[in-house]
Design an enzyme around this catalytic site. Sequence first.
Site, PDB file in Angstrom:
ATOM      1  N   PHE A 277       0.949  -1.247  -0.153  1.00 11.68           N
ATOM      2  CA  PHE A 277       0.173  -0.012   0.070  1.00 11.68           C
ATOM      3  C   PHE A 277       0.726   1.523   0.040  1.00 11.68           C
ATOM      4  CE2 PHE A 277      -2.312   3.697   1.845  1.00 11.68           C
ATOM      5  CZ  PHE A 277      -3.566   3.352   1.336  1.00 11.68           C
TER       6      PHE A 277
ATOM      7  N   ASP B  44       9.279   2.899   1.366  1.00  9.07           N
ATOM      8  CA  ASP B  44       8.116   3.366   1.856  1.00  9.07           C
ATOM      9  C   ASP B  44       8.059   3.358   3.085  1.00  9.07           C
ATOM     10  OD1 ASP B  44       5.666   4.491   2.544  1.00  9.07           O
ATOM     11  OD2 ASP B  44       4.635   3.454   0.745  1.00  9.07           O
TER      12      ASP B  44
END
Length: 482
Positions: A199, A308
């Site tokens: 995600f 991330d």
Amino acid sequence: MSDLIFAYEKCIKPYKNVYELSCCCRIHFLQVEEVEFDGPCMKTEVPGPRSKSVVQVNFFCDYEESKGNYLVDVDGNRMLDVYTQIASIPIGYNHPALTKVMTDPKNMGTFVNRPALGMMPPEQFSEKLVNGLMAVAPKGFSRVQTMACGSCSNENAYKAIFIWYRVRAGPWTVTLVFSFFFQVPGCPDLTLLSFMGGFHGRTLGCLATTHTKAIQKLDVPSFDWPIAPFPQLRYPLGQFERENAQEEARCLEEVEDLIVKWNQKGRHVAGVVIEPIQAEGGDNHASFDFYRKLRGITKKHGCAFLVDEVQTGGGSTGKFWAHEHWGLDDPADIVSFSKKMLTGGYYQKNSFQPDKPFRIFNTWLGDHTKNLLLTEVIKVIKTENLLDQAKRSGKVILEGLYNLQDKYPHLLSRARGIGTFCAIDVKDEDTRNNLILKARNKGVVLGGCGTQSIRFRPALVFTEHHAHLFLDIFNDAIAELK
């Protein structure tokens, strides 16, 4: 008066050489450095009548009354928050260090005026970046680009990767008009490789690399970019070392095959994006060795490596950045962040700085007031040794989860985590959702992830005491499922 707070209370208890607040009766003036409630206090189900009367959300909150690890809703329910606004509260609610920043008259101009940081930043903006974001920069990074949130951080990091890839290829002759009409070479057919279960946000480019819930992508056009499998580890890890090593080797082989195949058909893989732990996708872990080998593959094939850290960054794993656990001297080319960092953005190597101005740009480029608050957060983390606290509290949480899954094997499995960044699986999605509601009505706020996992995301001020309190209430909620 800046060091005084109004407190309505029925009783005052000693707490960390100050005083701790409880429920309400008469007014006192307390000179304190830290205040917090002594535990949950539930008056209604959650959401309560006032939350239900307005609109269907989880519940409405009274942030003025919330303190430390405790979130208070508009119906007066006081809950131990082990979810912290989807992992975005670093040092608890209404921390005195942050309220002091807000009430300091010298900061008035900073909070009243919001400048276009890319064109007219305030005089001390660079100094604030040095004392804030750059004070905790990952190893090897001397540049930071501020943004507003996690999605726009990754979205612009993707652009930086594509620009870097094209500029690295050398000069070329091109009419700029080609880029207006989606034609090469002005608009190159480059790709990013991402992983199933990852995600990275909900903006258009980020959605192309997000693979968690179908509803997040439904009805939205997307880019046709390569998607690699993420290792599906078996637990307990110690019992499945051989099988998990084989699974990680399979996924790494697939990554390299995808890069080669997409390059061969002219749709070059400019970069690879991955989370150190797939959070929204289900708190999916891979070994540190997996990430070390993945980094080697990106170097071998000339792909940028974007880590991330939007949810994993900020200290909850016991290190400020989760990728530090990999033990690499050159762990990434770009590291994105948000949530506990209070502002968004990404760190980048010098070579990823765009070759021309305004290629990475928007009006505000984040919120410079958050850098002011972040500087204080970093001071608190260092002075109170909160990274070590995350390790100690995480150990209590994880050991407690192990005990609970042994006690309720028909309901719970796959307890896992690093620091306080922990999770456990429930037997199915409906039972998971029911358990979250039961825990909330007993005074603990939790969040789900993946199809059947519960994730635990407390603030860094979450102590062993809070961990034991949470585990006791969680056990009571589980027992009711029997």
